[in-house]
Motif scaffolding. Structure first.
Motif, short mmCIF file in Angstrom:
data_model
loop_
_atom_site.label_atom_id
_atom_site.label_comp_id
_atom_site.label_asym_id
_atom_site.label_seq_id
_atom_site.Cartn_x
_atom_site.Cartn_y
_atom_site.Cartn_z
N GLU A 127 35.65 38.74 41.46
CA GLU A 127 36.87 39.53 41.22
C GLU A 127 36.76 40.38 39.96
O GLU A 127 37.72 41.06 39.57
CB GLU A 127 38.09 38.60 41.11
CG GLU A 127 38.46 37.95 42.43
CD GLU A 127 39.73 37.14 42.35
OE1 GLU A 127 40.01 36.55 41.27
OE2 GLU A 127 40.47 37.11 43.34
N GLY A 156 40.70 47.23 38.36
CA GLY A 156 41.95 46.75 37.76
C GLY A 156 41.93 45.37 37.15
O GLY A 156 42.98 44.90 36.68
N THR A 157 40.78 44.72 37.10
CA THR A 157 40.71 43.35 36.55
C THR A 157 41.07 43.34 35.06
O THR A 157 40.50 44.11 34.29
CB THR A 157 39.29 42.77 36.74
OG1 THR A 157 38.92 42.97 38.10
CG2 THR A 157 39.24 41.29 36.38
N ARG A 267 52.28 48.99 44.02
CA ARG A 267 50.89 48.49 44.15
C ARG A 267 50.84 47.38 45.20
O ARG A 267 49.99 47.39 46.09
CB ARG A 267 50.43 47.93 42.80
CG ARG A 267 49.07 47.25 42.85
CD ARG A 267 48.84 46.35 41.65
NE ARG A 267 49.66 45.12 41.73
CZ ARG A 267 49.68 44.15 40.83
NH1 ARG A 267 48.95 44.27 39.73
NH2 ARG A 267 50.42 43.07 40.97
N GLY A 284 38.70 43.40 43.41
CA GLY A 284 39.48 43.00 42.23
C GLY A 284 40.52 41.96 42.62
O GLY A 284 40.71 41.69 43.81
N ARG A 286 44.31 39.78 42.81
CA ARG A 286 45.73 40.01 43.12
C ARG A 286 46.56 39.51 41.95
O ARG A 286 46.08 38.74 41.14
CB ARG A 286 46.14 39.21 44.36
CG ARG A 286 45.61 39.79 45.65
CD ARG A 286 45.92 38.88 46.82
NE ARG A 286 45.12 39.29 47.97
CZ ARG A 286 45.54 40.15 48.91
NH1 ARG A 286 46.76 40.64 48.85
NH2 ARG A 286 44.75 40.49 49.89
N LYS A 289 46.88 39.44 37.05
CA LYS A 289 45.60 39.68 36.36
C LYS A 289 44.99 41.00 36.85
O LYS A 289 43.81 41.27 36.64
CB LYS A 289 44.62 38.52 36.63
CG LYS A 289 45.04 37.21 35.99
CD LYS A 289 44.73 37.22 34.50
CE LYS A 289 45.10 35.92 33.81
NZ LYS A 289 46.56 35.78 33.62
N ARG A 290 45.82 41.80 37.54
CA ARG A 290 45.38 43.12 38.00
C ARG A 290 46.26 44.17 37.35
O ARG A 290 47.48 43.98 37.24
CB ARG A 290 45.53 43.18 39.53
CG ARG A 290 45.05 44.47 40.11
CD ARG A 290 45.17 44.56 41.63
NE ARG A 290 44.30 45.63 42.07
CZ ARG A 290 43.15 45.46 42.69
NH1 ARG A 290 42.74 44.27 43.05
NH2 ARG A 290 42.40 46.50 42.99
N ASN A 294 46.73 49.73 39.89
CA ASN A 294 45.41 49.86 40.54
C ASN A 294 45.33 49.21 41.92
O ASN A 294 45.71 48.05 42.09
CB ASN A 294 44.33 49.24 39.63
CG ASN A 294 42.95 49.24 40.29
OD1 ASN A 294 42.68 48.48 41.21
ND2 ASN A 294 42.08 50.10 39.81
#
Ligand SMILES: Cc1ncc(COP(=O)(O)O)c(C=O)c1O
Length: 385
Positions: A127, A156-157, A267, A284, A286, A289-290, A294
């Motif tokens: 991820e 987006g991580t 998103r 990436g 969910r 943490k995103r 993104n």
């Protein structure tokens, strides 16, 4: 009636009307050089310091720890080269970073390698997360700096910078984050998170292009990159871009949690609906943490470039990866680091939101994308089950 849907906000954003309004007088009436003694200079000098204060407060720093630069790229170059070169005499020549950095970090590190520095490029999981324990293991007595991207521009991580900061502090190593994508979207607290250097820029947050900043913790040993008239306390010479800096500060001031909530909702709607398309894969993580703006999907066995071209024809601006490398057909180094299969590697599409996107636009994108993928699958030479 949809005119154009702009979903490439990770590349750049539209300047907010309020930002433009704040900048305007500094082109036409209040155009003095901030270093000049006369009244026009004093006026812009004051505004420069007010703006510095706004940026400093937004990351819980002191105003004298903020240095304006010409871009995120410049700030990142400065952090890597300035720390490396200033501290070389102490015998420290090792820098730790990751395989998923923006090109301006990777290419700065590549250049440092040519100058005799040793680099460690950390792996990430599927991820895109860096394991803080891997950071600890990579640090040696020769390490001077750890540099990690806070919110990844492609997938987006969001990294656990608090944990990594703790480790760097305990090991006596400088810690730099590239926060170009996360700034104003994810809280940054330089003291709590043990940050020594933070890269920021304006054009990802509805501010103008060509303005950035580097936070440098007081006492950090860093060499200037640009020499000249000793502006910015001698740390970054060159006449300050006052309209740009004013616009930067205004963009920070108007950013807020309402916009974050809206982007997060849109998103998640995109992710939920696009996940229903057969053979689609979210790149990436969910959830929280995103990055809130993104979305990145691979559509097995379909060329990402073809998806982008069809979206464009349908008035939707998207991206296959990071803007700076999207003209190259080489697979993204970030997706490669996730270990994607060859059929997913070249089939990615990034949609990045802004506060100005609407539900109507998102519904249109979902409907259009579905049609495009079904059409491209029909002509794909790969037959998927
Ligand atoms: C994560 C990240 N770092 C650095 C940069 C470079 O910033 P700038 O465009 O201000 O040079 C970007 C912009 O693409 C980015 O997304």
């Amino acid at each position: 009636m949809i005119k154009r849907v702009y979903l490439d906000n990770a590349a750049t954003t539209k300047v907010d009307e309020r930002v433009l309004k704040a900048m305007r007088p500094f082109f036409l009436e209040k155009f003095g050089n901030a270093s000049s003694q006369h009244i026009l200079g004093q006026e812009t000098g004051m505004v420069l310091e007010e703006s510095r204060g706004i940026i400093a407060r937004s990351i819980k720093a002191r105003p004298d720890e903020i240095f304006f630069t010409g871009s995120g790229t410049e700030s990142n170059n400065w952090a890597i080269k300035g720390i490396g070169l200033e501290n070389l005499a102490s015998g420290k020549n090792h820098i730790v970073t990751t395989k998923i950095e923006h090109d301006c970090i990777l290419n700065s590190c590549g250049w440092m390698g040519e100058q005799g520095f040793n680099m460690t490029y950390l792996d990430v999981d599927e991820e895109g997360f860096v394991n803080p324990e891997e950071v600890r293991k990579a640090i040696t007595e020769k390490t001077i700096l750890v540099s990690i991207i806070h919110g990844n521009n492609e997938i987006g991580t969001i990294q656990d910078i608090e944990k990594i900061g703790e480790i760097c502090r305990a090991c006596g190593v400088y810690f730099h984050i590239d926060a170009c994508q996360s700034y104003t979207k994810v809280p940054i607290d330089v003291r709590k998170q043990n940050l020594d250097l933070v890269t920021l820029n304006a054009h990802k947050i509805n501010g103008p292009k060509g303005v950035g900043a580097l936070y440098v913790r007081r006492g950090t040993k860093i060499a200037p990159l640009i020499h000249g008239g000793k502006q910015e306390s001698g740390m970054r010479s060159g006449t300050e871009n006052i309209p740009g800096i004013v616009g930067f500060a205004k963009a920070v001031k108007i950013s807020g949690s309402r916009d974050i909530r809206k982007m997060t909702r849109l998103r998640d709607k995109l992710i939920y609906e696009i996940s229903k398309i057969p053979h689609s894969k979210l790149n990436g993580p969910r959830g929280d943490k995103r990055l809130c703006n993104n979305v990145n999907f691979s559509f097995e066995a379909i060329e990402g470039e073809a998806i982008g071209a069809y979206l464009d024809v349908n008035k939707i601006c998207s991206s296959t990866g990071s803007a700076c490398s999207s003209r190259s057909l080489a697979p993204s180094h970030v997706l490669k680091a996730l270990g994607l299969s060859p059929l997913n590697l070249n089939s990615s599409m990034r949609l990045s939101l802004s506060k100005d996107n609407t539900d109507e636009e998102i519904d249109y994108v979902i409907k259009t994308l579905r049609k495009i993928i079904f059409k491209l699958r029909k002509i794909s030479p790969f037959k998927l089950k």
